[in-house]
Scaffold this active site. Structure first.
Site, PDB file in Angstrom:
ATOM      1  N   ALA A  74       0.823  -1.212   0.000  1.00  5.64           N
ATOM      2  CA  ALA A  74       0.000   0.000   0.000  1.00  5.64           C
ATOM      3  C   ALA A  74       0.859   1.264   0.000  1.00  5.64           C
ATOM      4  O   ALA A  74       0.428   2.293  -0.511  1.00  5.64           O
ATOM      5  CB  ALA A  74      -0.947  -0.012   1.196  1.00  5.64           C
ATOM      6  N   THR A  75       2.052   1.204   0.552  1.00  2.00           N
ATOM      7  CA  THR A  75       2.922   2.390   0.531  1.00  2.00           C
ATOM      8  C   THR A  75       3.202   2.784  -0.915  1.00  2.00           C
ATOM      9  O   THR A  75       3.053   3.949  -1.299  1.00  2.00           O
ATOM     10  CB  THR A  75       4.260   2.100   1.256  1.00  2.00           C
ATOM     11  OG1 THR A  75       3.962   1.749   2.607  1.00  2.00           O
ATOM     12  CG2 THR A  75       5.189   3.298   1.234  1.00  2.00           C
ATOM     13  N   GLN A 182      -6.262  -1.151   5.354  1.00  2.00           N
ATOM     14  CA  GLN A 182      -6.827  -1.825   6.537  1.00  2.00           C
ATOM     15  C   GLN A 182      -8.241  -2.346   6.273  1.00  2.00           C
ATOM     16  O   GLN A 182      -8.788  -3.058   7.107  1.00  2.00           O
ATOM     17  CB  GLN A 182      -6.884  -0.841   7.722  1.00  2.00           C
ATOM     18  CG  GLN A 182      -5.536  -0.369   8.216  1.00  2.00           C
ATOM     19  CD  GLN A 182      -4.769  -1.423   8.994  1.00  2.00           C
ATOM     20  OE1 GLN A 182      -5.324  -2.439   9.414  1.00  2.00           O
ATOM     21  NE2 GLN A 182      -3.486  -1.201   9.200  1.00  2.00           N
ATOM     22  N   THR A 243       9.211  -7.137 -12.930  1.00  2.00           N
ATOM     23  CA  THR A 243       8.676  -8.488 -13.084  1.00  2.00           C
ATOM     24  C   THR A 243       7.687  -8.793 -11.967  1.00  2.00           C
ATOM     25  O   THR A 243       7.976  -8.550 -10.791  1.00  2.00           O
ATOM     26  CB  THR A 243       9.835  -9.514 -13.048  1.00  2.00           C
ATOM     27  OG1 THR A 243      10.699  -9.222 -14.141  1.00  2.00           O
ATOM     28  CG2 THR A 243       9.322 -10.944 -13.161  1.00  2.00           C
ATOM     29  N   CYS A 329       4.595   4.448  15.665  1.00  2.00           N
ATOM     30  CA  CYS A 329       5.302   3.168  15.633  1.00  2.00           C
ATOM     31  C   CYS A 329       6.043   2.972  14.321  1.00  2.00           C
ATOM     32  O   CYS A 329       6.855   2.086  14.203  1.00  2.00           O
ATOM     33  CB  CYS A 329       4.312   2.037  15.840  1.00  2.00           C
ATOM     34  SG  CYS A 329       2.846   2.216  14.835  1.00  2.00           S
TER      35      CYS A 329
HETATM   36  C1  LIG Z   1      -3.603   2.636   6.351  1.00  2.00           C
HETATM   37  C2  LIG Z   1      -2.302   2.090   5.866  1.00  2.00           C
HETATM   38  N1  LIG Z   1      -1.777   2.530   4.718  1.00  2.00           N
HETATM   39  C3  LIG Z   1      -0.621   2.068   4.233  1.00  2.00           C
HETATM   40  C4  LIG Z   1       0.098   1.112   4.905  1.00  2.00           C
HETATM   41  C5  LIG Z   1       1.382   0.609   4.322  1.00  2.00           C
HETATM   42  O1  LIG Z   1       1.135  -0.625   3.720  1.00  2.00           O
HETATM   43  P1  LIG Z   1       2.335  -1.556   3.192  1.00  2.00           P
HETATM   44  O2  LIG Z   1       2.958  -2.132   4.432  1.00  2.00           O
HETATM   45  O3  LIG Z   1       1.640  -2.585   2.361  1.00  2.00           O
HETATM   46  O4  LIG Z   1       3.260  -0.719   2.411  1.00  2.00           O
HETATM   47  C6  LIG Z   1      -0.401   0.613   6.112  1.00  2.00           C
HETATM   48  C7  LIG Z   1       0.355  -0.376   6.891  1.00  2.00           C
HETATM   49  O5  LIG Z   1       1.074  -0.089   7.794  1.00  2.00           O
HETATM   50  C8  LIG Z   1      -1.627   1.121   6.607  1.00  2.00           C
HETATM   51  O6  LIG Z   1      -2.131   0.692   7.752  1.00  2.00           O
END
Ligand SMILES: Cc1ncc(COP(=O)(O)O)c(C=O)c1O
Length: 392
Positions: A74-75, A182, A243, A329
């Site tokens: 997600a980042t 989430q 890839t 955290c």
């Molecule tokens: C709301 C939210 N966005 C983004 C992330 C980042 O996700 P990822 O660890 O898949 O990069 C997290 C996880 O910590 C999250 O809780």
């Protein structure tokens, strides 16, 4: 395993479900082909597996498979959505709206864009953690190109009013991105009904592997333009080269498939466990529930505790449970959580907070043990505190 603390940190990550692992394993050794290899069976079988996950994810959010772009999590999906839209639409406008309680993977790309000359509006939240829609309404400008509001908060679990936000954005011809890291698999998500144009997903919060995620990018009504942030072999229709990581993609699909099959029963079970925990903890005085009482993820309980020191609290809980505290955290700093201070808490109260992330493998017995130990720890710390005050 049994002597280890009870795991209640499911917003940080979750274990890979055994069923997910079983689906992934053949793709490391047997079906190891590159999904881009079009001239032999190794490539074809990998491509078929990737296609299957694309279909599962698309069905999960009411999108089409072509609208799913695989990322490392997600980042990366948030970075691609926010920077990719900013770069593609900067001639239309340079104003973006987001919320102070977003994850740093949204806030930091926005802050970065600010250094390039984009203008940001960071909406505040109400006491219950939800945004005020009238504040959003006022924030729109003629040059607004994007609104980014998360589906479910990673600390206090609150579910933002996506349908209302989506409608407001669509009316004004502004793109709407939502970080659903989430939320995927835990609450219903329908990008058509919610009028979402871009949505970030990840596998490791839903019993899938780490290192794999996806970005939904709308292709019709409107077709979203996105400037790639990673250049190379032109994978994912040029939007994200590299890839494809087939085993992780297979695991992602399986994880979401299971989560959807079990969503209704899990929602009920987790809501009951959360309620069971809250009923016991709220017997104590000076315990605050953080976030909206019902409009939240079923497995999330976040409390602040008056009259105790935050680090002493966490230390006291550590041997029995793995939970997260009210300090930031995700970084090396020990600043109080920006989400809890946004709710109006003092720094001390924000520090003295516990996030319980209840998940698939937790039982009622574990919840009772956690409740008893938390209560005993708080009582003992308060006793020591008042004793220290008394003898000063
Ligand atoms: C709301 C939210 N966005 C983004 C992330 C980042 O996700 P990822 O660890 O898949 O990069 C997290 C996880 O910590 C999250 O809780």
């Amino acid at each position: 395993m049994s002597s280890r603390p009870i795991y209640l940190d499911c917003h940080a990550t979750t274990p890979v479900d055994e069923r997910v692992l079983a689906a992934m394993l053949p793709f490391f050794t047997e079906h190891f082909g590159n999904p881009s290899s079009i001239s032999h069976v190794y490539g074809w079988e990998a491509e078929a597996a990737v296609k299957q996950t694309r279909e599962i994810l698309a069905a999960a959010i009411n999108a089409t498979p072509e609208e799913i772009i695989f990322t490392s999590g997600a980042t990366e999906a948030n970075n691609l959505a926010i920077k990719g839209v900013a770069e593609a639409y900067f001639q239309k406008g340079q104003h973006i709206i987001t919320v102070v309680t977003e994850h740093s993977a949204v806030l930091d790309p926005c802050k970065y864009l600010k250094t390039l000359g984009f203008e940001m509006t960071f909406l505040s939240v109400q006491k219950d953690g939800l945004i005020d829609l009238t504040e959003l309404e006022k924030a729109f400008r003629p040059d607004t190109i994007l609104v980014s509001v998360m589906a479910a908060n990673n600390e206090i679990g609150v579910l933002q009013p996506l349908a209302e936000i989506g409608a407001m954005c669509r009316e004004r011809n502004v793109l709407f991105h939502s970080d659903a890291a989430q939320a995927i698999g835990k609450i219903p998500l329908d990008v058509q009904a919610l009028k979402i144009d871009l949505m970030s997903l990840t596998a490791h919060k839903v019993y899938g592997p780490k290192g794999i995620g996806a970005l939904y990018v709308r292709r019709r009504n409107p077709r979203v333009q996105l400037a790639p942030q990673q250049h190379g072999g032109g994978h994912e229709r040029g939007m994200r080269s590299g890839t494809l990581y087939t085993p992780q993609i297979v695991g992602f699909g399986k994880a979401v498939e299971i989560a959807l099959q079990e969503q209704a029963t899990e929602t009920e079970r987790l809501t009951q466990l959360r309620q069971r925990l809250w009923e016991q903890l709220s017997q104590l005085k000076g315990i605050h529930l953080n976030g909206h009482p019902t409009q939240r993820l079923p497995g999330n309980l976040n409390i602040s505790v008056e009259g105790v020191d935050g680090s002493a609290l966490l230390l006291g809980l550590q041997s029995v449970m793995a939970v997260s505290s009210g300090s930031a955290c995700s970084s090396a700093t020990t600043a109080p959580s920006h989400v809890l201070t946004a709710l109006g808490h003092s720094e001390a109260l924000a520090y003295a907070s516990i996030r319980f992330g209840i998940g698939r493998f937790n039982t009622a017995e574990e919840i009772d043990k956690v409740a008893q130990h938390t209560i005993a720890t708080i009582q003992s710390l308060r006793k020591q505190g008042s004793f220290a005050m008394h003898n000063r």
